[in-house]
Each structure stands twice: as C-alpha cells, then as structure tokens.
Design a protein around this motif. Sequence first.
Motif: not given
Length: 156
Positions: A67-68, A56, A63-64, A70-71
């Motif tokens: 996006a977090n 994260w 980050h959104s 997904t990572a």
Amino acid sequence: MRTLTVVDAAGLAAAYAGARYCVMIDGDTLPLAVGQVASDLEAYWPAERYVFITAWNPASEVHSDAANDTADALLVTRLDAAGLQRHAAWSQGAQGDWREPGWLVAGLDDCASSTLAQEFGQAGILSWDRGQPVRLQMLLHRPQGAPMAPHVDWVE
C-alpha cells in the motif's frame, strides 16, 4: 483531501521534530534536522525552497509495504507531472524504531506542498527557504495546551 484524526497531535509533532531525516544525492547521504540550517545540502543542491514529503503510512497508521509503495508511486507521478526536481529521502525515528521513505523536492510552495501532503493523508512535512532553518509544518491544529515549539508551525 483526507480528514485526519490524530489522538496525540502534540506527541506526533514532538516525534516528527526529533526524527532524523536524510536525503540521498549522487550517492551521498546528507542529513536534515528540524531547527537546523541545511548548509551542506543547500551547497550540494541549490534551490530557493525545499520540502520533504512522504506518502507512507497516512494518518500515522502503519500500512503494508504494498500500500505504501502504491501511494509513493502516485506521489512520484504527481511530482514528475508538475516538473519538480526531487531526490530520494527518508525519515527515521530518533531511536531508530521506524523508517519511512520520502522525497526532498525543490520549488514546491507552501500552499501546494500542504495540499499535496493532505491529499496523501500526511500530518506534517518539512519545508524551508534556502539559508533558513528547517521547519516542521504540522497540517493539524495545535492542541489546546500544547506547548509552542521553535521551528514547528501548526494550522491556524
């Protein structure tokens, strides 16, 4: 591997060292703290080595959630592909001002954990050997003039 530029690395290290960390195992929440031996956790989930890692907010920039997430999914894929045992964990600011999900992983060595964290843009991880105090591994060079702190290691 990402290159991080952090404006206040010493302040970031102090925030990480003072944060609260928890891991969830079989419905029980077990706390972790930099500089403390994680006796309860180690008794509950025996391993030789432990690492707390998150994907994260790379570079300590917000980050959104998308996006977090997904990572995080990519990090989980990497951990699972390596056959590493993991449990859900999180870190939270000392004042409760932020919270980031992550993973407590067993058996990941220093080199692999640092490389993985850097690939996900992280400035630090927690790592320790069974029976030893939890250490904060900053993946940055210690800023000139920044005080040395117990249980905090910097890239040399």
